[in-house]
Design a protein around this motif. Structure first.
Motif, PDB file in Angstrom:
ATOM      1  N   PRO A 190     -56.130 -22.608-144.918  1.00 58.19           N
ATOM      2  CA  PRO A 190     -57.035 -23.276-145.859  1.00 58.19           C
ATOM      3  C   PRO A 190     -58.488 -22.846-145.687  1.00 58.19           C
ATOM      4  CG  PRO A 190     -55.499 -24.843-144.883  1.00 58.19           C
ATOM      5  CD  PRO A 190     -55.334 -23.558-144.135  1.00 58.19           C
ATOM      6  N   ALA A 191     -58.903 -22.585-144.423  1.00 60.35           N
ATOM      7  CA  ALA A 191     -60.286 -22.193-144.176  1.00 60.35           C
ATOM      8  C   ALA A 191     -60.590 -20.825-144.777  1.00 60.35           C
ATOM      9  CB  ALA A 191     -60.559 -22.181-142.669  1.00 60.35           C
ATOM     10  N   ILE A 192     -59.668 -19.879-144.616  1.00 61.32           N
ATOM     11  CA  ILE A 192     -59.857 -18.547-145.201  1.00 61.32           C
ATOM     12  C   ILE A 192     -59.849 -18.625-146.726  1.00 61.32           C
ATOM     13  CG2 ILE A 192     -58.691 -16.319-145.539  1.00 61.32           C
ATOM     14  CD1 ILE A 192     -58.029 -16.349-142.561  1.00 61.32           C
ATOM     15  N   GLN A 193     -58.975 -19.451-147.280  1.00 62.52           N
ATOM     16  CA  GLN A 193     -58.933 -19.607-148.741  1.00 62.52           C
ATOM     17  C   GLN A 193     -60.266 -20.125-149.259  1.00 62.52           C
ATOM     18  OE1 GLN A 193     -55.460 -21.415-150.887  1.00 62.52           O
ATOM     19  NE2 GLN A 193     -56.956 -22.960-151.458  1.00 62.52           N
ATOM     20  N   ARG A 194     -60.815 -21.145-148.591  1.00 59.52           N
ATOM     21  CA  ARG A 194     -62.112 -21.692-149.030  1.00 59.52           C
ATOM     22  C   ARG A 194     -63.215 -20.642-148.915  1.00 59.52           C
ATOM     23  NH1 ARG A 194     -60.132 -26.230-146.148  1.00 59.52           N
ATOM     24  NH2 ARG A 194     -61.312 -25.591-144.291  1.00 59.52           N
ATOM     25  N   ALA A 195     -63.245 -19.937-147.775  1.00 58.87           N
ATOM     26  CA  ALA A 195     -64.302 -18.943-147.572  1.00 58.87           C
ATOM     27  C   ALA A 195     -64.203 -17.814-148.580  1.00 58.87           C
ATOM     28  CB  ALA A 195     -64.222 -18.389-146.151  1.00 58.87           C
ATOM     29  N   SER A 196     -62.976 -17.409-148.915  1.00 52.97           N
ATOM     30  CA  SER A 196     -62.793 -16.267-149.817  1.00 52.97           C
ATOM     31  C   SER A 196     -63.355 -16.522-151.207  1.00 52.97           C
ATOM     32  CB  SER A 196     -61.307 -15.911-149.912  1.00 52.97           C
ATOM     33  OG  SER A 196     -60.588 -16.919-150.614  1.00 52.97           O
ATOM     34  N   LYS A 197     -63.412 -17.783-151.591  1.00 50.17           N
ATOM     35  CA  LYS A 197     -63.904 -18.111-152.925  1.00 50.17           C
ATOM     36  C   LYS A 197     -65.397 -17.825-153.070  1.00 50.17           C
ATOM     37  CE  LYS A 197     -60.334 -21.525-153.919  1.00 50.17           C
ATOM     38  NZ  LYS A 197     -60.004 -22.950-154.189  1.00 50.17           N
ATOM     39  N   GLY A 198     -66.104 -17.679-151.938  1.00 51.25           N
ATOM     40  CA  GLY A 198     -67.523 -17.363-151.995  1.00 51.25           C
ATOM     41  C   GLY A 198     -67.825 -15.889-152.040  1.00 51.25           C
ATOM     42  N   ALA A 199     -66.789 -15.027-151.986  1.00 53.17           N
ATOM     43  CA  ALA A 199     -67.003 -13.581-152.000  1.00 53.17           C
ATOM     44  C   ALA A 199     -67.496 -13.134-153.371  1.00 53.17           C
ATOM     45  CB  ALA A 199     -65.713 -12.857-151.637  1.00 53.17           C
ATOM     46  N   THR A 200     -68.526 -12.302-153.385  1.00 51.02           N
ATOM     47  CA  THR A 200     -69.083 -11.819-154.641  1.00 51.02           C
ATOM     48  C   THR A 200     -68.785 -10.335-154.868  1.00 51.02           C
ATOM     49  OG1 THR A 200     -71.193 -11.444-153.494  1.00 51.02           O
ATOM     50  CG2 THR A 200     -70.922 -13.543-154.689  1.00 51.02           C
ATOM     51  N   ARG A 201     -68.866  -9.518-153.805  1.00 51.12           N
ATOM     52  CA  ARG A 201     -68.624  -8.073-153.972  1.00 51.12           C
ATOM     53  C   ARG A 201     -67.125  -7.770-154.036  1.00 51.12           C
ATOM     54  NH1 ARG A 201     -71.460  -5.768-148.972  1.00 51.12           N
ATOM     55  NH2 ARG A 201     -70.375  -3.873-149.663  1.00 51.12           N
ATOM     56  N   ARG A 202     -66.351  -8.384-153.192  1.00 56.35           N
ATOM     57  CA  ARG A 202     -64.900  -8.219-153.162  1.00 56.35           C
ATOM     58  C   ARG A 202     -64.469  -6.749-153.059  1.00 56.35           C
ATOM     59  NH1 ARG A 202     -62.091 -13.045-156.721  1.00 56.35           N
ATOM     60  NH2 ARG A 202     -63.235 -14.720-155.663  1.00 56.35           N
ATOM     61  N   ASP A 203     -65.081  -6.047-152.104  1.00 52.09           N
ATOM     62  CA  ASP A 203     -64.689  -4.658-151.894  1.00 52.09           C
ATOM     63  C   ASP A 203     -64.224  -4.396-150.467  1.00 52.09           C
ATOM     64  OD1 ASP A 203     -67.085  -4.876-150.607  1.00 52.09           O
ATOM     65  OD2 ASP A 203     -68.129  -3.339-151.759  1.00 52.09           O
ATOM     66  N   ALA A 204     -63.971  -5.449-149.697  1.00 52.61           N
ATOM     67  CA  ALA A 204     -63.440  -5.290-148.345  1.00 52.61           C
ATOM     68  C   ALA A 204     -61.946  -4.980-148.444  1.00 52.61           C
ATOM     69  CB  ALA A 204     -63.658  -6.572-147.530  1.00 52.61           C
ATOM     70  N   VAL A 205     -61.563  -3.800-147.990  1.00 56.11           N
ATOM     71  CA  VAL A 205     -60.172  -3.368-148.089  1.00 56.11           C
ATOM     72  C   VAL A 205     -59.532  -3.410-146.713  1.00 56.11           C
ATOM     73  CG1 VAL A 205     -58.601  -1.520-148.733  1.00 56.11           C
ATOM     74  CG2 VAL A 205     -60.692  -1.918-150.065  1.00 56.11           C
ATOM     75  N   PHE A 206     -58.452  -4.172-146.588  1.00 60.19           N
ATOM     76  CA  PHE A 206     -57.686  -4.261-145.351  1.00 60.19           C
ATOM     77  C   PHE A 206     -56.365  -3.532-145.545  1.00 60.19           C
ATOM     78  CE2 PHE A 206     -60.799  -7.424-144.609  1.00 60.19           C
ATOM     79  CZ  PHE A 206     -60.805  -7.745-143.257  1.00 60.19           C
ATOM     80  N   PRO A 207     -55.757  -3.036-144.470  1.00 56.94           N
ATOM     81  CA  PRO A 207     -54.498  -2.282-144.599  1.00 56.94           C
ATOM     82  C   PRO A 207     -53.332  -3.161-145.043  1.00 56.94           C
ATOM     83  CG  PRO A 207     -54.981  -2.693-142.293  1.00 56.94           C
ATOM     84  CD  PRO A 207     -56.197  -3.134-143.060  1.00 56.94           C
ATOM     85  N   ARG A 208     -52.333  -2.524-145.642  1.00 56.29           N
ATOM     86  CA  ARG A 208     -51.071  -3.171-146.021  1.00 56.29           C
ATOM     87  C   ARG A 208     -49.941  -2.489-145.262  1.00 56.29           C
ATOM     88  NH1 ARG A 208     -55.462  -4.667-149.145  1.00 56.29           N
ATOM     89  NH2 ARG A 208     -54.899  -5.467-151.206  1.00 56.29           N
ATOM     90  N   ALA A 209     -49.087  -3.267-144.633  1.00 61.14           N
ATOM     91  CA  ALA A 209     -47.919  -2.711-143.943  1.00 61.14           C
ATOM     92  C   ALA A 209     -46.722  -2.812-144.878  1.00 61.14           C
ATOM     93  CB  ALA A 209     -47.652  -3.475-142.649  1.00 61.14           C
ATOM     94  N   TRP A 210     -46.448  -1.745-145.621  1.00 62.21           N
ATOM     95  CA  TRP A 210     -45.365  -1.787-146.603  1.00 62.21           C
ATOM     96  C   TRP A 210     -43.990  -1.580-145.975  1.00 62.21           C
ATOM     97  CZ3 TRP A 210     -46.685  -4.095-150.741  1.00 62.21           C
ATOM     98  CH2 TRP A 210     -47.970  -3.952-151.266  1.00 62.21           C
ATOM     99  N   LEU A 211     -43.910  -0.896-144.840  1.00 62.63           N
ATOM    100  CA  LEU A 211     -42.642  -0.677-144.132  1.00 62.63           C
ATOM    101  C   LEU A 211     -41.592  -0.004-145.023  1.00 62.63           C
ATOM    102  CD1 LEU A 211     -42.325  -4.055-142.167  1.00 62.63           C
ATOM    103  CD2 LEU A 211     -43.491  -1.946-141.495  1.00 62.63           C
ATOM    104  N   GLY A 212     -42.035   1.000-145.763  1.00 60.46           N
ATOM    105  CA  GLY A 212     -41.112   1.747-146.618  1.00 60.46           C
ATOM    106  C   GLY A 212     -40.558   0.898-147.750  1.00 60.46           C
ATOM    107  N   ASP A 213     -39.276   1.082-148.022  1.00 60.15           N
ATOM    108  CA  ASP A 213     -38.640   0.355-149.117  1.00 60.15           C
ATOM    109  C   ASP A 213     -37.997  -0.959-148.666  1.00 60.15           C
ATOM    110  OD1 ASP A 213     -39.289   2.314-150.963  1.00 60.15           O
ATOM    111  OD2 ASP A 213     -37.462   3.468-150.567  1.00 60.15           O
TER     112      ASP A 213
END
Length: 359
Positions: A190-213
């Motif tokens: 919940p804390a991250i959800q609340r904080a994320s709503k204040g983001a204005t630039r929204r260009d922070a890219v974090f990795p995704r672990a897709w693990l293939g198919d």
């Protein structure tokens, strides 16, 4: 609506929940004593503290549940209780309490898998809520919580096939740990959800672990990436590495929170939709505590709508641990003729389903 009236007990982790559910759907009472504030100081759940709190609250929660429902234990048809998975001490409090009630009042006892409860929360109706269609089989269910992240196919009631699961950390655990790294406190989701709503630039890219198919998940690497990003941001802001009280600027925290949440949501939603398409699912169910996250709900809703697949998500209060979901699953087990003996014991690592090859 008619059907058996189930008194259900949930104590698998840090919520003491007791409910009255009729016919596996209609909630008559659903009382939860939360321990969130109790564990906030330690930044996570302390098992011994959780078990003691269950002992403190389980009788008052039962009393309030019966008062709200306007019944006594003599009026119920069966007693359902979570027997796993979860914290051993917490589970034993609920199990022994339910066994005592069943013995004293001569009521059938039904053991319920906690994870199955999260899934069956999608069938629940609140008091006064209008009837609505039940989820249609075959369906794909994503269960996401602090301790579990997995996808299952459900072709009928009580019939599951494991499609994928986390190979390391659960999504909810990742939210909690990254929330602490960002200085947002506990619980992290919940804390991250609340904080994320204040983001204005929204260009922070974090990795995704897709693990293939595969339909498996991994969040350990994402947590490591988040630690590096937070350390870099603190250094850029001139904050001492050995001063945990020195906080990042709010705008930076919001940006990081948004990027982290976006990574988790992207992987969860993408794999769920792909599973639904591959298996020709007629419904998608989302459950577990992380299902209360609005970004995940919105992303899945949009993806499902675009493919004309109904998405069923319980309201946030029914996504987190509660007794009503155990009553919904317990009613199905009861109707199937299942009964537990007074030797029912805790199974902290109880699985919901085992993996099979996907055709």
């Amino acid at each position: 609506m008619s059907g058996p009236l189930i008194l259900s007990v949930e104590s698998s982790c840090d919520e003491t929940g007791i409910a009255l559910v009729e016919g596996g759907r209609r909630i008559h009472a659903n009382i939860v004593a939360s321990q969130t504030a109790l564990h906030a100081a330690s930044g996570g759940i302390v098992p011994e503290v959780a078990a003691r709190a269950h002992l403190r609250w389980i009788v008052p929660v039962l009393d309030e549940t019966l008062a709200v429902g306007g019944v006594t234990v003599r009026d119920v048809d069966a007693i359902a209780v979570t027997y796993g998975p979860g914290l051993a001490g917490s589970l034993l409090v609920g199990i022994n309490f339910a066994k005592t009630l069943a013995f004293v009042h001569d009521k059938p006892l039904v053991g319920v898998n906690h994870l199955e409860g999260h899934l069956y929360a999608a069938w629940l109706l609140d008091p006064g809520e209008a009837e609505r269609a039940e989820p249609v089989f075959p369906l794909v269910a994503l269960i996401v919580s602090g301790g579990h992240t997995f996808l299952v196919e459900m072709t009928d009631h009580l019939t599951y096939r494991l499609l994928g699961q986390t190979v390391d950390d659960a999504a909810g655990e990742a939210f909690d740990k990254v929330g602490r790294l960002m200085g947002l406190g506990y619980p992290g989701g919940p804390a991250i959800q609340r904080a994320s709503k204040g983001a204005t630039r929204r260009d922070a890219v974090f990795p995704r672990a897709w693990l293939g198919d595969s339909f498996d998940f991994s969040f350990s690497g994402l947590k490591s990436a988040a630690r590096r990003r937070v350390d870099e941001a603190r250094a850029a802001a001139g904050l001492a590495a050995d001063d945990p009280d020195a906080r990042l600027p709010e705008s930076t925290t919001s940006e990081l929170a948004w990027g982290f949440q976006e990574s988790v949501v992207d992987v969860l939603a993408s794999k769920t939709i792909r599973a639904a398409e591959d298996l020709d699912a007629r419904s998608i169910v989302l459950g577990g505590g992380v299902a209360a996250n609005s970004a995940l709900r919105d992303r899945l809703a949009g993806e499902a709508k675009a493919r004309r697949i109904p998405l069923i998500v319980p309201r946030p209060g029914l996504c987190t641990d509660n007794g009503a979901m155990i009553g919904a699953a317990g009613a199905r087990r009861f109707a199937a003729g299942e009964r537990a003996g007074l030797d029912l014991d805790a199974r902290p690592s109880l699985p919901l389903a085992r993996r099979e090859a996907v055709a």
